[in-house]
Scaffold this motif. Sequence first.
Motif, PDB file in Angstrom:
ATOM      1  N   ALA A  86       0.834  -1.204   0.000  1.00  0.00           N
ATOM      2  CA  ALA A  86       0.000   0.000   0.000  1.00  0.00           C
ATOM      3  C   ALA A  86       0.865   1.248   0.000  1.00  0.00           C
ATOM      4  N   MET A  87       1.972   1.201   0.749  1.00  0.00           N
ATOM      5  CA  MET A  87       2.874   2.347   0.779  1.00  0.00           C
ATOM      6  C   MET A  87       3.433   2.631  -0.619  1.00  0.00           C
ATOM      7  N   VAL A  88       3.846   1.577  -1.326  1.00  0.00           N
ATOM      8  CA  VAL A  88       4.414   1.739  -2.666  1.00  0.00           C
ATOM      9  C   VAL A  88       3.390   2.334  -3.621  1.00  0.00           C
ATOM     10  N   PHE A  89       2.197   1.770  -3.640  1.00  0.00           N
ATOM     11  CA  PHE A  89       1.212   2.215  -4.626  1.00  0.00           C
ATOM     12  C   PHE A  89       0.609   3.566  -4.260  1.00  0.00           C
ATOM     13  N   LYS A  90       0.400   3.820  -2.973  1.00  0.00           N
ATOM     14  CA  LYS A  90      -0.123   5.129  -2.589  1.00  0.00           C
ATOM     15  C   LYS A  90       0.895   6.222  -2.872  1.00  0.00           C
ATOM     16  N   THR A  91       2.167   5.949  -2.590  1.00  0.00           N
ATOM     17  CA  THR A  91       3.207   6.945  -2.817  1.00  0.00           C
ATOM     18  C   THR A  91       3.522   7.099  -4.295  1.00  0.00           C
ATOM     19  N   GLY A  92       3.641   5.970  -4.996  1.00  0.00           N
ATOM     20  CA  GLY A  92       4.077   5.998  -6.382  1.00  0.00           C
ATOM     21  C   GLY A  92       2.999   6.303  -7.399  1.00  0.00           C
ATOM     22  N   PRO A 316       9.788  -0.157   1.553  1.00  0.00           N
ATOM     23  CA  PRO A 316      10.423  -1.442   1.243  1.00  0.00           C
ATOM     24  C   PRO A 316      11.904  -1.221   0.981  1.00  0.00           C
ATOM     25  N   ALA A 317      12.594  -2.260   0.515  1.00  0.00           N
ATOM     26  CA  ALA A 317      14.055  -2.196   0.381  1.00  0.00           C
ATOM     27  C   ALA A 317      14.460  -1.475  -0.898  1.00  0.00           C
ATOM     28  N   THR A 318      14.243  -0.176  -0.920  1.00  0.00           N
ATOM     29  CA  THR A 318      14.599   0.657  -2.062  1.00  0.00           C
ATOM     30  C   THR A 318      15.751   1.579  -1.685  1.00  0.00           C
ATOM     31  N   MET A 319      16.317   2.253  -2.688  1.00  0.00           N
ATOM     32  CA  MET A 319      17.360   3.242  -2.393  1.00  0.00           C
ATOM     33  C   MET A 319      16.798   4.366  -1.536  1.00  0.00           C
ATOM     34  N   GLU A 320      15.506   4.713  -1.752  1.00  0.00           N
ATOM     35  CA  GLU A 320      14.883   5.742  -0.921  1.00  0.00           C
ATOM     36  C   GLU A 320      14.883   5.332   0.545  1.00  0.00           C
TER      37      GLU A 320
END
Length: 352
Positions: A86-92, A316-320
Amino acid sequence: LPVPLHLGRSLATYPHLSLADRARVGRAALALQGLDLADPALDTQDFGSWLAAHGQSARAVEALWDLVGVATLNAVASDASLGLAAMVFKTGLLSDPGAADIGWARVPLGELHDRLARNALDAAGVRTEVRTRVTSVSAEVNGGWSVEVPGETLEADAVVLAVPQREAHGLLPEGALDAPDRLLRIGTAPILNVHVVYDRKVLGRPFFTALGSPVQWVFDRTEASGLREGQYLALSQSAAQDEIDAPVAALRERYLPELERLLPLTRGAEVRDFFVTRERTATFAPTPGVGRLRPGARTKASGLYLAGAWTATGWPATMESAVRSGVSAADAVLGALGRPRPQHLFEFEEAA
């Protein structure tokens, strides 16, 4: 258009889903936008079950949700925490009309992450050691820390452990975390990279992704690698548990014919080089329940801090996530030492 209407045209014209699937995707996106990312219950559910409960077909999951999710989470929807997905899709996708813009590096990543940072550190008088293994970290009786490296003991006011979770567990002094063994329960996920150099140009765009294919994302790395003849393609294969240990010959047999199917210009081209790089523990595994295992930057030991994409950044495990963890650790150190936060930390945080 305002969020989420900014996605309307793309979704309406997306040819890889039926009209009914596109309508159901829109409804699921609205439901996703309504989730509270601060709700710990989201971390206990898997994203795949949530999608199924919101009317998403297997085709919609493959052609849309996993298309984005596998690359950003390093896991398929059924293996991913709903909270992180949800964090990925809401943010992205659902935070801002430009949030889903895609950028890519036109130079080697080492140029961005190593050389430029090294120059800045050198200019600031920082000593940098590479390929140097820390064997122990211990608190001194009168305050401060001792860091043991081969042939030397380093004295420090504060220490940031910016290493993977298992290595951090091995270096943490007793009492630094209430439940240090939780770090060992944070799993890992692999990424496989397949590199192919052709004798001619076979791809006319900087990258593409494939559906209904073992190929995930393909990037043109010719310019970034400095190659002057031919074309260098890199296949980035996330969630590669089934192939991470496959022999190079088997991967060649699997991926070269698939590239010929996807890129007709490869059929008459000569393969000048084919090699594989493997990151067996590339990221932490974003499984349901991982959120409660991820520690923050501060430990219970004064002057000892943690950093890494696997810490509690909310990402998640991203550079951000890695950058944000570093900013949090630096903030904690500066606060403990009574020093002001320099402007570049604000800039790093904004960039992340």
